[in-house]
Write a protein that holds these residues in place. Structure first.
Motif: not given
Length: 129
Positions: A36, A22, A6
């Motif tokens: 997420w 990411c 990330e």
């Protein structure tokens, strides 16, 4: 094996925006869902949003619906989370995760942690009031 990294976290004023990224690498062909999650200090890790890699179907937690948008790039090897109208309660460590369980039908995929196999190390988002 899938590796996730990330980036994009930071400090922002309430009402501001941030975009998290990411980078996904490794055996990406097995990935079915990308998501997420976030974890605030002293709280459980919670689902934020997910996208199905095959058809880009999305699902959001009620707390972020209308403010956050999950997406991927054309290669589907980068996952994004565009966050707008940020609130102090959005302050947390944000993690991306991938899942490969194809038992589910239609556009359903669980929002629980155990449904996701690989995780990144997290990126901190802090929203000041």
């Amino acid at each position: 094996q899938v590796h996730l990294e990330e980036s994009g976290g930071g400090l922002v004023d309430a009402g501001g925006s941030l975009r998290l990224s990411c980078a996904v690498s490794g055996h990406t062909l097995d990935i079915y869902a990308m998501a997420w999650f976030r974890q605030a200090p002293g709280k459980e890790r919670e689902f934020v949003a997910r996208i199905l890699r095959d058809n880009a179907n999305t699902h959001y937690a009620e707390s972020v619906k209308g403010r956050f948008t999950i997406s991927t790039d054309n290669t589907k090897d980068t996952l994004y989370l565009q966050m707008s109208s940020l609130k102090p309660r959005d302050t947390a460590l944000y993690y991306c995760a991938t899942g490969s369980d194809r038992r589910y039908v239609g556009n359903y995929y669980p929002t629980i942690r155990s449904a996701y196999t690989y995780w990144g190390q997290g990126t901190q988002v802090t929203v000041s009031s």
